[in-house]
Design a protein around this motif. Structure first.
Motif, mmCIF file in Angstrom:
data_model
loop_
_atom_site.group_PDB
_atom_site.id
_atom_site.type_symbol
_atom_site.label_atom_id
_atom_site.label_comp_id
_atom_site.label_asym_id
_atom_site.label_seq_id
_atom_site.Cartn_x
_atom_site.Cartn_y
_atom_site.Cartn_z
ATOM 1 N N UNK A 86 -1.357 5.610 -4.884
ATOM 2 C CA UNK A 86 -1.301 5.554 -6.346
ATOM 3 C C UNK A 86 0.102 5.883 -6.849
ATOM 4 N N UNK A 87 0.768 6.800 -6.173
ATOM 5 C CA UNK A 87 2.156 7.118 -6.510
ATOM 6 C C UNK A 87 3.037 5.879 -6.353
ATOM 7 N N UNK A 88 2.858 5.151 -5.254
ATOM 8 C CA UNK A 88 3.620 3.920 -5.033
ATOM 9 C C UNK A 88 3.325 2.893 -6.129
ATOM 10 N N UNK A 89 2.062 2.743 -6.462
ATOM 11 C CA UNK A 89 1.691 1.781 -7.499
ATOM 12 C C UNK A 89 2.370 2.091 -8.822
ATOM 13 N N UNK A 90 2.367 3.348 -9.205
ATOM 14 C CA UNK A 90 2.916 3.723 -10.501
ATOM 15 C C UNK A 90 4.439 3.706 -10.515
ATOM 16 N N UNK A 91 5.062 4.097 -9.419
ATOM 17 C CA UNK A 91 6.512 4.270 -9.431
ATOM 18 C C UNK A 91 7.281 3.031 -8.983
ATOM 19 N N UNK A 92 6.746 2.287 -8.017
ATOM 20 C CA UNK A 92 7.567 1.270 -7.365
ATOM 21 C C UNK A 92 6.979 -0.134 -7.373
ATOM 22 N N UNK A 93 5.709 -0.295 -7.722
ATOM 23 C CA UNK A 93 5.128 -1.628 -7.682
ATOM 24 C C UNK A 93 5.328 -2.342 -9.005
ATOM 25 N N UNK A 94 4.978 -3.599 -9.031
ATOM 26 C CA UNK A 94 5.151 -4.405 -10.241
ATOM 27 C C UNK A 94 4.231 -3.963 -11.362
ATOM 28 N N UNK A 95 3.213 -3.162 -11.041
ATOM 29 C CA UNK A 95 2.281 -2.715 -12.066
ATOM 30 C C UNK A 95 2.797 -1.500 -12.831
ATOM 31 N N UNK A 96 3.821 -0.838 -12.325
ATOM 32 C CA UNK A 96 4.204 0.431 -12.928
ATOM 33 C C UNK A 96 5.652 0.551 -13.325
ATOM 34 N N UNK A 97 6.498 0.880 -12.370
ATOM 35 C CA UNK A 97 7.884 1.270 -12.598
ATOM 36 C C UNK A 97 7.952 2.489 -13.508
ATOM 37 N N UNK A 98 6.991 3.399 -13.342
ATOM 38 C CA UNK A 98 7.010 4.673 -14.067
ATOM 39 C C UNK A 98 7.415 5.747 -13.065
ATOM 40 N N UNK A 99 8.723 5.899 -12.894
ATOM 41 C CA UNK A 99 9.237 6.812 -11.885
ATOM 42 C C UNK A 99 8.845 8.256 -12.162
ATOM 43 N N UNK A 100 8.855 8.661 -13.427
ATOM 44 C CA UNK A 100 8.498 10.033 -13.774
ATOM 45 C C UNK A 100 7.049 10.331 -13.471
ATOM 46 N N UNK A 101 6.168 9.401 -13.808
ATOM 47 C CA UNK A 101 4.738 9.603 -13.550
ATOM 48 C C UNK A 101 4.454 9.585 -12.044
ATOM 49 N N UNK A 102 5.120 8.679 -11.329
ATOM 50 C CA UNK A 102 4.972 8.654 -9.877
ATOM 51 C C UNK A 102 5.475 9.939 -9.236
ATOM 52 N N UNK A 103 6.572 10.491 -9.773
ATOM 53 C CA UNK A 103 7.099 11.756 -9.248
ATOM 54 C C UNK A 103 6.123 12.897 -9.496
ATOM 55 N N UNK A 104 5.422 12.872 -10.644
ATOM 56 C CA UNK A 104 4.419 13.913 -10.935
ATOM 57 C C UNK A 104 3.280 13.850 -9.924
ATOM 58 N N UNK A 105 2.844 12.632 -9.575
ATOM 59 C CA UNK A 105 1.806 12.481 -8.552
ATOM 60 C C UNK A 105 2.320 12.994 -7.209
ATOM 61 N N UNK A 106 3.580 12.689 -6.887
ATOM 62 C CA UNK A 106 4.174 13.158 -5.630
ATOM 63 C C UNK A 106 4.245 14.680 -5.583
ATOM 64 N N UNK A 107 4.543 15.306 -6.707
ATOM 65 C CA UNK A 107 4.607 16.771 -6.762
ATOM 66 C C UNK A 107 3.234 17.373 -6.498
ATOM 67 N N UNK A 108 2.187 16.794 -7.094
ATOM 68 C CA UNK A 108 0.830 17.284 -6.856
ATOM 69 C C UNK A 108 0.472 17.154 -5.381
#
Length: 303
Positions: free
Chosen positions: A257-279
């Motif tokens: 899910x972190x990959x989907x939000x931060x790096x895939x075409x569906x997201x590019x939300x680096x901050x939100x992906x980083x929050x998932x990574x922190x959890x």
């Protein structure tokens, strides 16, 4: 000037037992700081921003973490990670049982070791493809077996209730082989004198295993626990190959899910992906800290 050089040389000679290992450790410490500690700190920092990876980051405080509480996809991913953690630990007793079976001098034991070792050396991508074919509802071996015994065919990877368990089963295959290798190595270090003394005292079977063998396998068990938990929490590759998070996102885990939000075409939300990574990092840190503390207490008690 010469006096200062002499003083420095004499200090190095007096402290060479301390300085020498530190100099050898310095390159590894630098690599660890640059490639592990710095990225972790950077992830914490990015998690407080709204950023698409290209433009100017905008500070939003705890907004990303607040959004996690109401994100249904995050909840599903977290719950799937808990399933992975609970079921992936089955690789440890399974690896131990196989190692005990293989730790014998019988005809063909080298062939058996090679067969059990094989899943460990193949790529996770290959494992994912093999089990995708195995579960295929039209020509897969699983449904051939089920229908041969009179059961209905099942679409494991297409059923939201079964898909996570099917992927976990695929992951257990190579993970069990890895735990088996750890325990085989540990069994080679078991003190034969203790085993012989226990036999003279009448210990055998489960008692021999519980009171004599397992205590000597504690280091191998510790490594198996740590590696298995890390493997369960970072289970990305099998999901990406077998289902790509489907069906309907029901097989996602936090890393995917972190990959989907931060790096895939569906997201590019680096901050939100980083929050998932922190959890995910904090969950992993809790388990590793617990095992390190337990190991420290055991070593402290043994002194």
């Amino acid at each position: 000037m010469s006096q200062a050089i002499n003083d420095q040389t004499s200090w190095l000679r007096r402290n060479r037992l301390t300085v020498t290992p530190l100099l050898f450790l310095l390159p590894a410490v630098l690599f660890f700081l640059v490639y592990v500690i710095f990225p972790i700190a950077e992830s914490f920092q990015i998690s407080f921003y709204r950023w698409d990876g290209l433009g100017e980051p905008r500070y939003i405080g705890m907004a990303n973490y607040e959004e996690l509480w109401t994100d249904r996809a995050f909840e599903v991913s977290l719950w799937n990670n808990m399933k992975w953690l609970a079921l992936y630990l089955l690789a440890i007793p399974a690896g131990l049982m196989i190692a005990l079976f293989l730790n014998q001098n019988v005809v063909g034991i080298r062939l058996y070791k090679s067969l059990f070792f094989f899943p460990f050396v193949i790529s996770q991508v290959v494992v994912g493809l093999v089990f995708t074919w195995f579960y295929d509802p039209s020509f897969g071996l699983l449904n051939k077996i089920l229908t041969g015994f009179g059961f209905d065919a099942v679409n494991v990877l297409g059923d939201p209730k079964l898909v996570t368990y099917g992927i976990i089963a695929a992951g257990l295959w190579p993970q069990t082989a890895y735990c088996m290798i750890l325990y085989l190595t540990g069994l080679n270090a078991v003190d034969p004198e203790q085993v012989e003394a226990a036999r003279l005292d009448g210990a055998k079977g489960p008692k021999m295993l519980w009171y004599v063998i397992l205590p000597q396998l504690r280091p191998a068990t510790f490594i198996a626990f740590v590696v298995t938990i890390i493997g369960a929490l970072r289970s990305f590759d099998l999901i990406s190959i077998m289902t790509n998070g489907g069906p309907f996102g029901t097989s996602r885990v936090l890393s995917f899910y972190m990959f989907e939000k931060a790096l895939s075409e569906y997201g590019f939300r680096m901050g939100y992906g980083a929050a998932i990574a922190v959890v995910l990092f904090l969950i992993m840190l809790c388990f590793i800290a617990y095992f390190l503390w337990s190991m420290y207490q055991d070593e402290k008690g043994a002194r």
